[in-house]
Design a protein around this motif. Structure first.
Motif, mmCIF file in Angstrom:
data_model
loop_
_atom_site.group_PDB
_atom_site.id
_atom_site.type_symbol
_atom_site.label_atom_id
_atom_site.label_comp_id
_atom_site.label_asym_id
_atom_site.label_seq_id
_atom_site.Cartn_x
_atom_site.Cartn_y
_atom_site.Cartn_z
ATOM 1 N N UNK A 292 5.276 31.033 37.505
ATOM 2 C CA UNK A 292 5.891 31.744 38.621
ATOM 3 C C UNK A 292 7.059 30.906 39.111
ATOM 4 N N UNK A 293 8.201 31.565 39.310
ATOM 5 C CA UNK A 293 9.424 30.857 39.685
ATOM 6 C C UNK A 293 10.095 31.546 40.865
ATOM 7 N N UNK A 294 10.819 30.738 41.631
ATOM 8 C CA UNK A 294 11.621 31.229 42.756
ATOM 9 C C UNK A 294 13.058 30.789 42.532
ATOM 10 N N UNK A 295 14.022 31.623 42.955
ATOM 11 C CA UNK A 295 15.424 31.323 42.717
ATOM 12 C C UNK A 295 16.241 31.509 43.993
ATOM 13 N N UNK A 296 17.023 30.480 44.298
ATOM 14 C CA UNK A 296 18.007 30.549 45.376
ATOM 15 C C UNK A 296 19.366 30.140 44.820
ATOM 16 N N UNK A 297 20.440 30.701 45.341
ATOM 17 C CA UNK A 297 21.772 30.217 45.026
ATOM 18 C C UNK A 297 21.989 28.898 45.756
ATOM 19 N N UNK A 298 22.501 27.900 45.061
ATOM 20 C CA UNK A 298 22.821 26.637 45.725
ATOM 21 C C UNK A 298 23.954 26.848 46.726
ATOM 22 N N UNK A 299 24.871 27.744 46.407
ATOM 23 C CA UNK A 299 25.942 28.133 47.329
ATOM 24 C C UNK A 299 25.986 29.654 47.385
ATOM 25 N N UNK A 300 25.782 30.222 48.563
ATOM 26 C CA UNK A 300 25.748 31.684 48.677
ATOM 27 C C UNK A 300 27.124 32.318 48.571
ATOM 28 N N UNK A 301 28.170 31.494 48.503
ATOM 29 C CA UNK A 301 29.519 32.042 48.288
ATOM 30 C C UNK A 301 29.929 32.011 46.819
ATOM 31 N N UNK A 302 29.028 31.571 45.941
ATOM 32 C CA UNK A 302 29.322 31.550 44.512
ATOM 33 C C UNK A 302 28.454 32.600 43.814
ATOM 34 N N UNK A 303 28.570 32.688 42.501
ATOM 35 C CA UNK A 303 28.008 33.801 41.758
ATOM 36 C C UNK A 303 26.560 33.575 41.307
ATOM 37 N N UNK A 304 25.893 34.685 41.009
ATOM 38 C CA UNK A 304 24.662 34.700 40.226
ATOM 39 C C UNK A 304 25.081 35.035 38.809
ATOM 40 N N UNK A 305 24.917 34.111 37.904
ATOM 41 C CA UNK A 305 25.571 34.132 36.592
ATOM 42 C C UNK A 305 25.530 35.492 35.899
ATOM 43 N N UNK A 306 24.406 35.871 35.354
ATOM 44 C CA UNK A 306 24.348 37.055 34.496
ATOM 45 C C UNK A 306 23.856 38.260 35.280
ATOM 46 N N UNK A 307 24.676 38.788 36.155
ATOM 47 C CA UNK A 307 24.256 39.940 36.944
ATOM 48 C C UNK A 307 25.409 40.924 37.121
ATOM 49 N N UNK A 308 25.075 42.203 37.067
ATOM 50 C CA UNK A 308 25.992 43.303 37.377
ATOM 51 C C UNK A 308 27.285 43.257 36.551
ATOM 52 N N UNK A 309 27.116 43.130 35.248
ATOM 53 C CA UNK A 309 28.229 43.132 34.290
ATOM 54 C C UNK A 309 29.189 41.965 34.494
ATOM 55 N N UNK A 310 28.740 40.912 35.139
ATOM 56 C CA UNK A 310 29.638 39.814 35.454
ATOM 57 C C UNK A 310 29.982 38.910 34.303
ATOM 58 N N UNK A 311 29.074 38.779 33.323
ATOM 59 C CA UNK A 311 29.329 37.781 32.290
ATOM 60 C C UNK A 311 29.044 38.245 30.872
ATOM 61 N N UNK A 312 28.285 39.299 30.695
ATOM 62 C CA UNK A 312 28.039 39.760 29.334
ATOM 63 C C UNK A 312 28.790 41.054 29.054
ATOM 64 N N UNK A 313 29.575 41.506 30.003
ATOM 65 C CA UNK A 313 30.327 42.745 29.821
ATOM 66 C C UNK A 313 31.399 42.550 28.759
ATOM 67 N N UNK A 314 31.633 43.616 27.990
ATOM 68 C CA UNK A 314 32.725 43.575 27.015
ATOM 69 C C UNK A 314 34.006 44.122 27.636
ATOM 70 N N UNK A 315 33.929 44.437 28.915
ATOM 71 C CA UNK A 315 35.115 44.838 29.665
ATOM 72 C C UNK A 315 35.372 43.786 30.743
ATOM 73 N N UNK A 316 36.406 43.977 31.518
ATOM 74 C CA UNK A 316 36.776 43.010 32.545
ATOM 75 C C UNK A 316 35.668 42.839 33.577
ATOM 76 N N UNK A 317 35.419 41.595 33.977
ATOM 77 C CA UNK A 317 34.407 41.282 34.978
ATOM 78 C C UNK A 317 34.724 42.018 36.288
ATOM 79 N N UNK A 318 33.817 42.903 36.756
ATOM 80 C CA UNK A 318 34.116 43.621 37.999
ATOM 81 C C UNK A 318 33.932 42.774 39.256
#
Length: 557
Positions: free
Chosen positions: A456-482
């Motif tokens: 069981x794991x818990x996740x927090x962003x170290x900085x809430x003004x930075x990104x969550x890596x692989x979420x909402x087409x941000x990094x694995x999209x074959x189109x421009x990062x939205x």
């Protein structure tokens, strides 16, 4: 170089065209062997080597499928006779100790599915010790529901296929050695466009020449040779705890590099130095891969094993230097970047009470016009209990800085270089950047062929003004990062969520491994708020996800 690649690719087509079922029939007719011949190394040393080969699978999928130190390798046929017992002075001379931490031991060299021709159980080939061969195929079915890596929700049911073949020559032409490894990666029934993480048709992941001088640096205190090894060409390998340089075994495609690698000493010695300078290879899905000439990756690792019964120390340095690529797919590719990372890792045991694995890394340099200033660390402690089902309990904490202020002249986002994503998150939502990640884990191994894992794991962003890596087409999209995976205002919060992960591992035969896994992710405020903030661009859903998979890995030898 182009001529060599074409010749290697032609060889690969021949090797990969072998029907695995025919190979299996051939093995059954010729007999199977669960024990390997290790020559003068002795039974004790031979078994340690064999265990390392089985345990080395990248993300821990197959760490359970190992031959016992007291019995021959698990097999559906009787094991071949063991070599004669050597003198006691020749046993257990290695200084090397594996880390007990979860999924942190690099794959063996050559990879774990490779065997010498003399070891495959065919009497007519028992004297051919200089040729190494291997073939494996992996099929994985996944069922994902409302995967937050994509803006689109619903079900996705892809099938991932990966085939590998290896051919190596050693000893007979010493000091010159050679190896090639090929891979074919495909995906079917995927509702999203394939990326280079999923598809990479027939390609070369290793193709190098090696100069191997067995006793160039003399011997250590235990009379073990201290060799010098120099490799040049294309290479895919893993080092340290695999968090910065890994083959990425879980993923359907493999990290690989072109350049050189120099090793002083070997794994069994009391000290060893590993140095390299390489360019990462761009994975071109339907064309032959090529090196990224805009980026150099370099480093050096020291291994101090003199006190390995208590602690193994690994001071190391890694760096990247990138020249801007005006045609780069991401904004990062289009920057001049230079990152330096001095680090220290230490792992070992405190008697029979606890085992530990600690690592700290600091990064500095430049990121375009910004100053790069970041750090990360990991810590794991665990205990194995001496009961029949081999229970293990462990606790892990990982931290990596994120960019604290999107409007200043500093970049504080920790860079994972070329490390693996698992086991940070089996869903692939979290990697070694901008994260605070505590985890508890429990393992059981009722039999040599059956194992269970729960965490069981818990996740927090170290900085809430930075990104969550692989979420909402941000990094694995074959189109421009939205840009939906980062809230520069920080108003979405920092709690990402938690995850229950379960896995069952079974080895029905000596060359067949089956893994069944399930993960349930419970969304935190960050994920929920991002979804709610983009009602027209992101499918509205709770943010909770389910991930189920079945994986079958078959090796030919």
């Amino acid at each position: 170089m182009k001529y060599f690649r074409r010749m290697a690719l032609a060889s690969a087509v021949g090797i990969l065209s072998i029907n695995p079922l025919q190979a299996e029939v051939g093995r059954k007719l010729s007999g199977d062997s669960g024990a390997t011949q290790q020559g003068a190394q002795g039974v004790g040393q031979a078994r340690v080597s064999d265990v390392d080969k089985w345990l080395s699978q990248s993300d821990g999928n197959y760490k359970w499928a190992l031959p016992s130190l007291d019995t021959s390798a698990a097999s559906d046929k009787p094991a071949a006779p063991l070599p004669a017992q050597p003198e006691a002075s020749k046993q257990n001379t290695s200084y090397y100790r594996r880390a007990d931490s979860y999924a942190t031991n690099p794959d063996s060299d050559p990879p774990r599915y490779v065997r010498r021709l003399s070891e495959i159980g065919v009497d007519a080939l028992k004297d051919i010790t200089w040729l190494e061969i291997g073939f494996e195929h992996r099929t994985r079915y996944e069922m994902r529901h409302n995967d937050i890596r994509h803006v689109e929700g619903g079900f996705d049911n892809p099938f991932f296929l990966r085939s590998r073949a290896y051919l190596g020559i050693k000893e007979i032409l010493d000091p010159f050695r050679f190896a090639v490894e090929f891979q074919d990666s495909r995906v079917y029934n995927h509702k999203f466009p394939p990326t280079d993480q999923e598809r990479n048709l027939y390609d070369l992941i290793q193709g190098y020449g090696e100069l191997y001088l067995k006793d160039a640096l003399g011997e250590d205190d235990r009379k073990q040779n201290r060799p010098l090894r120099f490799r040049a060409g294309r290479m895919a390998y893993e080092v340290l705890d695999r968090r910065f340089l890994a083959r990425n075994e879980w993923r359907n495609t493999t990290n690989t590099f072109e350049g050189f690698r120099l090793n002083l000493g070997q794994q069994d010695n009391d000290w060893e130095v590993d140095m390299w300078g390489m360019q990462p290879v761009r994975r071109l899905q339907t064309e032959f891969d090529e090196a990224n000439h805009h980026l150099w990756f370099f480093g050096a690792i020291g291994h101090w094993r003199k006190w390995s019964d208590i602690i193994t120390l690994q001071p190391y340095y890694m760096g990247q230097k990138q020249t801007a690529d005006p045609n780069g797919f991401t904004a990062t590719n289009r920057l001049d970047r230079e990152i330096h990372m001095p680090s220290l890792r230490g792992y070992g045991r405190i008697g029979n009470l606890l085992d530990y694995d600690l690592n700290f890394s600091y990064q500095f340099g430049t990121n375009g016009t910004q100053v790069h200033d970041a750090y990360g660390y990991t810590a794991e402690v665990g205990r194995n209990f001496n009961y029949a089902w081999k229970p293990r309990v462990s606790a892990f904490y990982g931290y990596a800085t994120g960019d604290r202020n999107p409007n200043d002249n500093q970049n504080n986002r920790f860079d994972r270089f070329f490390g693996f994503a698992r086991p940070w998150s089996s869903d692939h939502y979290v990697i070694y950047e901008n994260i605070k990640a505590p985890r508890i884990r429990f393992d059981l191994q009722p039999t040599q062929k059956l194992g269970f894992e729960a965490s069981y794991a818990w996740f927090w962003l170290a900085s809430k003004t930075d990104r969550l890596f692989d979420s909402f087409d941000g990094n694995i999209s074959v189109t421009k990062d939205p840009g939906f995976n980062r809230d520069r205002t920080g108003r979405s919060g920092d709690y990402v969520g938690s995850a229950l992960e379960l896995r069952v591992r079974y080895q029905p035969a000596s060359r067949v491994n089956i893994v069944v896994g399930y993960s349930h992710f419970i969304a935190g405020e960050f994920v929920k708020n991002v979804i709610a903030a983009h009602p027209t661009q992101i499918d509205q859903r709770s943010g909770n996800t389910d991930f189920f998979y079945v994986e079958v890995l078959v090796s030919a030898f």
